[in-house]
Design a protein around this motif. Structure first.
Motif, short mmCIF file in Angstrom:
data_model
loop_
_atom_site.label_atom_id
_atom_site.label_comp_id
_atom_site.label_asym_id
_atom_site.label_seq_id
_atom_site.Cartn_x
_atom_site.Cartn_y
_atom_site.Cartn_z
N VAL A 78 -10.78 12.78 32.58
CA VAL A 78 -9.50 13.28 32.11
C VAL A 78 -8.35 12.62 32.88
O VAL A 78 -8.26 12.69 34.09
N THR A 79 -7.57 11.87 32.10
CA THR A 79 -6.36 11.23 32.63
C THR A 79 -5.25 11.51 31.64
O THR A 79 -5.51 12.03 30.54
N PHE A 80 -4.07 11.16 32.03
CA PHE A 80 -2.94 11.34 31.12
C PHE A 80 -3.18 10.56 29.83
O PHE A 80 -2.94 11.05 28.73
N ALA A 81 -3.66 9.32 30.00
CA ALA A 81 -3.88 8.46 28.83
C ALA A 81 -4.95 9.06 27.93
O ALA A 81 -4.82 9.10 26.70
N ARG A 82 -6.04 9.56 28.57
CA ARG A 82 -7.12 10.13 27.75
C ARG A 82 -6.65 11.40 27.06
O ARG A 82 -7.01 11.66 25.91
N LEU A 83 -5.81 12.14 27.76
CA LEU A 83 -5.28 13.35 27.15
C LEU A 83 -4.46 12.98 25.90
O LEU A 83 -4.55 13.63 24.86
#
Lengths: 233, 1115
Positions: free
Chosen positions: B731-736
């Motif tokens: 979970v990262t900002f990009a994946r979110l």
């Protein structure tokens, strides 16, 4: 003598609306010690959620001061109050508000992103380990990679609790956490909250209608006519 | 209350208290209707204006006989006008010459002027009252007056080529470049509604007209008693009137009955009392049909009399400038006698006694004829023939008389040989004639001195010319004149001699009805397709949101037992009423759109309609069609949405929450396979396109683009099916953001596809924008100047002699290629009507092949020397042609190998086959054929009218000035820098591209607005989650960033997919150019991204600005 975790000093909240001005909280004063577990009860519209929002720095009082861990919430801008919530507070709502597109584990880790410095920065290995441990602690180790719609209502709410705990907050604010659950699930959830309270220094402030939930906590307050008092007090 | 009534009441309440989504649905339908009605309305306006314009130009004329340089007799004109007139439908005859007008003492000149010599009744053809013009009075049309800067009362000089009976290519006449002038005073400047723009051609530009009294033009041109134009306004039987590109002329009974040999330029005379009949032509050579008809009318024989330079004996004795006649030695019984024995062999010659004496030859002696062979452009080649004397006959014997010599001005009309005034090219020097030769001329004039076999004369290196091979037909003299005339007429179709009418009104209407104007509306609509599509997608998307919004209500109704079918009907009715309201609002908005577009077409986009004045006109059916299509598509979309959205279980509907199912392994794999397969196909099509013909390349471009869009859409679909990161917490900002975008995959895919299509169109279309140095070099063929004259120029300017003839000796190092110009309508992309007869341009194929100018887009037969394709044809009736690709494909609708039918000077049909297509060149507007083939079919159109000038670098202006100041100015010369001419053609295509870009850009704005709506909807749908995220520590700024990341991913996908698709599709074009339009790519991508981010940011800010906390409570 240690500083109280939370102090409300003559906090009022007035809302201006089409029907005129309405005083929802009237000079509420209240202190919560570290590790304490308190329930707040009251009729619908009594101002329970308003009080929770003020304590969670999601709203500002019309008058009065709120000190959390010795710091006044009045001085915080949006970024600082967000940081405070991320570091010291945990929230559990009646509706779990999990992200349906994320797995349980991912949902638990979402709060760690509130402090990420770049789009590619993810949760730290320690946070991931802690999330896994917490999920295991609440009996959801086997459900870490399931999405919310694949979990039961009680399981979803337990994921929400774990999400609230991931950043190791000092205070867990719960707004009708058992509202949408059946009795067994509700009891399980309360057991979990109480156990967590006892095992750690986590303080609990639970807004609830349910007397069965309130009775499990150390103290119970009632919000009536804008004032906070002990039942019968 | 019944369920139905409840449903309608619910629907009605929705309308009375419209939700915001209703307004959006109506707005989407209104925009789509407005754009569609607007686009079709622009087409209506253009078609209507062109039709009106075409009819205004021809007045009420329905039939016209225009014989050009071949004037006929006034007697025939009188007979025809009398016969073709009907009550209220007059007919008139006129003289029509082309030339130039000069004003202000020569300081202002207007080329390409039509000079009409008219009778008072001419104006009736325009529904006007008869009007007599004074002897020196002229009416000029507004266009000419503007070009010359003249007004009523001003004097102008009209200059035109003196009509020449002799083919201009035959250097026999004394002064072939002679022009004549007439000075007139302008009585009035007349407008189009006064028949001022009278024009039988389909040229898009308004003509420059001047009208003078018929008698004045007759005198001024030397064509007294002659006409070349008959106009009839009576309705004709449509079935009898062809209106194709070269339909056979209509020959009314009156024409068939009234025409005489003199109308075909033929002469019939008796050679002495009771002698033979002699048929000759005022054009020296008898047209083949005439010679054939004459020989079929009575026993006779054809003769070809030729001027030879010298006749020499083996001993070296010679005579100069004698006539020699070629006869068929064998002729039908009763044919007039000829001084050749029946057994004459092709290598034998019969000489007159005078010649035998002069040369000292007798039967059996060798003899050499030295002569000139007529080539193109007045080129003469020396040639000789070697013979043996087979006989000696008396000078001026029967059949060897002086009447055999054709009438050649400057030769036959002088008394003394010393007064000969031949064309300079002949190199005849009368002063070199011996006394005996001068005496011969005085006593025997042009009587032939020798006779040869006709088969020799018609053989290779002989005397055959493109204009004919008969100078006289001698017929049995026993027939009475009238009987003979009737017999010859009976053997001839008037159309074979160029006499016949064309249904000009039907042709004009057909021309507008089948040209670009006829489908301009649909072209515009297709250019606007993206914006219409975007508006429709928006309509359906907003309706989807509306249905999602009312999902709990649907759930309630389902829960109380109302069938889904009925709920769908209610919602569909509600949506249909909203869409109908939107469509109704779109109609007046469409009119406004038409009005705005016409404003643009009169201004910055005037190139697209060739500067035509377009007046507002929308057909009654257009709004109904536009609104109907949009309404139909909207309702179909709504039906689809409802079928998907109402199938959920009531509890899910009540909860208004649908799961986000994880994509299956198989569906992800299928998307990846589709991506790879489509991409491979796209690349294959693009690489095929790089090698394919121009016609196929366009289809392959669209095919490659569509496949690549499909590939990128499949890739996006795969991207929007993210796999759970099992075993890893990614979970990262990009994946979110990625997960957020994939949450409503259909919605996200719609946004990506809209953006990708728009980006693809804008980038790929603009990559076709024409221009650039390399293109200019190819399009101009390396020529610096393009020149055109109103009057043909006889001297060949590629030769020093030709330059000298026009006083242009100082331009010796300048290479000037003269081209022959046929009659026809301009066939460039500036002509919005379909040209009836695209003008043929006769080019010297061999000199073009040597130079190899211009670039080819396609060839029927691949060859390294494409211009040589013009020289050969397996079929005598088909001549090869080359045309500009854009003209062939878009204006004429021709492909390689296709043919177009023409009529030659004699009215005989022949076909022109397209063997090559040039890439955009300055020769756009013409069909290029070999000059020899041209000359053979259009002997009356000799001389050059188009010139390609290869001036040394840096001296272009000087050369242009020299040409403009030369004698060519009297021929109505106009000079255009080749690059400028090319740019004017490119401007048309570039204007279309600008329209496409503007409309496509509008669509992109709508697409981005759609993205904004998607953002808003996504945020509104997720307010609870976003509020929760606020509660767990996300600041507003961070939430906005999250939304930007999520929707920025959609933007990036859309722009990336569109750009990649465009790059693959235009790959062949880029490869040819050798460069990638980086600036275009970057600017387009940036514009879309900035626009999209702006919409996203605004939508996120609006959505997050409200109080989120309420959403934390149970929703």
């Amino acid at each position: 003598m240690t500083t109280p975790l939370l102090t409300l000093d003559r906090v009022s909240r007035r809302y201006d609306g089409e029907g005129g001005s309405q005083l929802v909280l009237d000079e509420v004063s209240f202190t919560l010690e570290r590790g304490a577990a308190v329930a707040i009860q009251g009729a619908s519209g009594a101002g329970k959620s308003s009080l929770l929002n003020l304590i969670g720095a999601l709203d500002r009082p019309t008058s009065g001061t709120i000190l959390l861990d010795g710091a006044s919430l009045a001085d915080l801008d949006d970024d600082a109050s967000s940081r405070l919530r991320a570091e010291k507070l945990g929230f559990v709502f009646q509706d779990h508000h999990l992200l349906p597109q994320c797995t349980a584990l991912e949902n638990v880790l979402v709060p760690t992103l509130a402090r990420a410095r770049s789009a590619s920065e993810g949760a730290s290995p320690a946070a991931v380990a802690r999330a896994a441990a917490l999920l295991e602690r609440v009996g959801l180790a086997g459900h870490a990679h399931k999405r919310p719609h694949q979990l039961s209502g009680g399981e979803r709410q337990r994921v929400a609790v774990v999400r609230a705990l991931i950043n190791q907050p000092l205070l867990l604010l719960a707004d009708e956490p058992t509202g949408g659950l059946d009795r067994a699930a509700a009891e399980n959830l309360v057991d979990l909250l109480v156990e967590l309270n006892r095992e750690t220094v986590l303080a609990l402030l639970v807004v609830t209608h349910a007397a069965s939930v309130a009775s499990r906590l150390d103290e119970v307050f009632e919000l009536f006519d804008g004032k906070l008092a002990r039942p019968g007090g | 209350m019944s369920g139905g009534m409840l449903g309608w009441r619910l629907g009605g309440r929705s309308l009375v208290h419209p939700r915001r989504t209703h307004l959006g649905v109506a707005a989407g339908a209104a925009i789509a209707t407005a754009v569609l009605v607007g686009a079709l309305g622009v087409g209506d306006s253009l078609r209507h204006s062109l039709t009106e314009g075409a009819l205004r130009r021809i007045g009420e004329v329905r039939l016209a006989m225009d014989t050009g340089e071949r004037a006929f007799t006034a007697a025939l004109a009188d007979a025809l006008t009398a016969a073709l007139a009907a009550p209220g439908a007059p007919a008139t005859a006129a003289l029509h010459l082309n030339g130039l007008a000069i004003a202000d003492g020569g300081r202002r000149r207007a080329p390409d002027v039509h000079v009409y010599g008219v009778e008072p009744g001419f104006w009736s053809a325009g529904g006007l009252a008869p009007r007599a013009l004074g002897d020196r009075q002229a009416l000029v049309n507004r266009t000419l007056a503007r070009a010359l800067g003249v007004r009523e009362g001003d004097e102008i000089v009209l200059r035109f080529a003196a009509p020449s009976a002799l083919p201009r290519d035959v250097p026999l006449g004394s002064d072939v470049t002679e022009t004549r002038t007439v000075r007139v005073a302008i009585e009035r400047v007349i407008d189009a509604h006064e028949l001022g723009d009278f024009d039988l051609s389909g040229d898009p530009e308004p003509p420059r007209n001047v009208f003078v009294a018929l008698s004045l033009l007759e005198r001024g041109s030397g064509l007294v008693g002659r006409r070349n134009l008959v106009l009839a306004t009576a309705p004709i039987d449509a079935g009898a009137a062809g209106a194709g590109s070269a339909s056979p002329p209509i020959v009314p009974a009156a024409l068939r009955a009234s025409w005489r040999l003199e109308d075909a330029g033929a002469r019939l005379r008796r050679l002495g009392p009771d002698g033979a009949w002699d048929v000759t032509s005022e054009r020296i050579f008898l047209a083949e049909p005439l010679a054939r008809a004459a020989l079929a009318a009575a026993p006779g024989r054809a003769a070809l009399t030729y001027l030879v330079d010298s006749i020499e004996s083996a001993s070296g004795r010679a005579t100069r400038y004698g006539m020699v006649t070629a006869y068929d030695p064998i002729a039908p019984a009763d044919s007039p006698p000829a001084p050749v024995p029946a057994e004459l062999a092709p290598d034998q010659v019969v000489v007159t006694r005078w010649l035998a004496d002069q040369l000292g030859v007798d039967v059996g002696d060798p003899l050499t004829l030295r002569y000139w062979v007529f080539g193109l452009n007045r080129h003469l080649t020396r040639a000789s023939g070697h013979f043996t004397v087979a006989g000696v006959v008396a000078t001026e014997s029967k059949g060897g008389d002086r009447a055999l010599m054709p009438e050649i001005p400057g030769l036959t009309d002088v008394e003394s040989a010393l007064d000969w005034d031949p064309a300079p090219e002949l190199d005849v020097h009368p002063e070199r004639l011996s006394d005996a030769e001068r005496t011969y001329w005085r006593e025997h004039r042009g009587a032939p001195q020798a006779f040869v076999h006709r088969s020799w004369a018609l053989g290779a290196g002989g005397w055959r010319t493109p204009y004919g091979d008969v100078t006289s037909v001698r017929l049995d003299g026993r027939l009475a004149e009238e009987a003979l005339r009737e017999r010859i007429r009976a053997n001839l179709e008037p159309a074979e001699l160029g006499l016949g009418f064309q249904p000009v009104r039907d042709q004009a209407l057909r021309s507008v009805g089948t040209g670009v104007a006829s489908y301009f509306g649909y072209l515009f609509a297709s250019l606007s397709a993206f914006v219409i599509l975007a508006a429709l997608v928006l309509t359906v998307l907003l309706f989807t949101f509306h249905v999602e919004q009312v999902s709990p209500e649907i759930g309630t109704l389902r829960a109380v037992g109302i069938p889904a079918r009925r709920i769908r009907a209610w919602l569909l009715a509600e949506g249909a009423v909203v869409a109908a309201l939107g469509c109704a609002l779109g109609i007046p908005a469409g009119w406004l759109y038409v009005w705005l577009m016409l404003g643009a077409l009169a201004g910055p986009w005037s190139g697209a309609v060739a500067g035509a004045q377009v007046a507002f006109h929308v057909d009654v059916t257009t709004p109904l069609l536009g609104a109907g299509v949009v309404f139909g598509v909207s309702v179909l979309g709504m039906t689809w949405v409802l079928s998907r959205r109402t199938r959920h279980q009531p509890h899910a509907l009540l909860a208004s929450r649908f799961g986000v199912p994880e994509a299956s392994h198989w569906s992800r794999r299928a998307a990846i396979i589709a991506t790879v397969a489509s991409a491979v196909l796209a690349l294959a099509l693009a690489s095929w396109g790089a090698r394919a013909s121009a016609e196929l390349a366009t289809e392959l471009f669209f095919g490659a683009g569509a496949c690549m869009l499909l590939a990128t859409a499949s890739a996006a679909a795969a991207y929007l099916m993210p796999a759970a990161e099992r075993g890893r917490a990614m979970v990262t900002f990009a994946r979110l953001g990625h997960l957020g975008a994939s949450r409503r995959a259909g919605r996200s895919l719609a946004a990506i596809t809209m953006l990708a299509s728009g980006t693809f169109l804008v980038i790929s279309v603009n990559a076709f924008r024409l221009g650039g140095e390399d293109r200019t070099a190819a399009g101009t063929g390396g020529f610096a100047l393009f020149a055109r004259t109103s009057v043909p120029v006889a001297p060949d300017l590629s030769t020093p002699d030709g330059l000298a003839a026009l006083g242009l000796e100082r331009l010796r190092e300048v290479h000037i290629l003269g081209l022959r110009l046929g009659v026809g309508d301009e066939a460039s992309c500036r002509n919005l009507a379909r040209p009836r007869h695209p003008p043929l341009l006769g080019v010297d194929a061999s000199s073009f092949a040597a130079r190899n100018p211009f670039r080819f887009a396609g060839l029927l037969t691949p060859t390294a020397s494409p211009w040589t394709l013009l020289e050969g044809s397996d079929d005598a009736e088909v001549i090869p042609a080359i045309a500009d690709e854009a003209v062939a494909k878009w204006v004429l609708g021709l492909g390689l190998g296709d043919t177009l039918e023409y009529l030659d000077d004699s009215g005989r049909p022949f076909r022109v086959r397209l063997v090559g297509m040039l890439k955009g060149s300055i020769l756009q507007g013409y069909l290029l054929v070999d000059a020899r083939a041209f000359a053979a079919r259009f002997p009356s159109l000799a001389g050059h009218r188009v010139f390609l000038v290869d001036a040394p670098s840096g001296r272009e202006d000087e050369v242009a000035r020299a040409l403009a100041e030369s004698a060519l100015a009297d021929h109505g010369l106009t000079i255009t820098p080749a690059a400028e001419r090319l740019a004017s053609f490119d401007a048309v295509q570039n204007t279309y591209l600008s329209i496409f870009t503007a409309v496509g850009g509008l669509g992109l704005v709508l697409g981005c607005a759609g993205l904004g709506v998607v953002v808003l909807r996504n945020v509104v749908e997720r307010r609870g989650e976003l509020a929760a995220m606020r509660a767990i520590g996300f600041s507003r700024r961070r939430l906005r960033r999250l939304l930007l990341v999520e929707h920025g991913l959609l933007l990036a996908w859309g722009v990336g997919a569109g750009t990649a698709s465009a790059l693959v599709a235009i790959g062949p074009t880029l490869a040819e150019r050798g460069s990638v339009p980086v600036a275009l790519l970057v600017s387009t991508a940036l514009a879309v991204i900035v626009n999209g981010l702006l919409w996203t940011l605004v939508a996120a800010r609006v959505a997050l600005a409200g109080e989120l906390l309420a959403a934390l409570r149970h929703e």
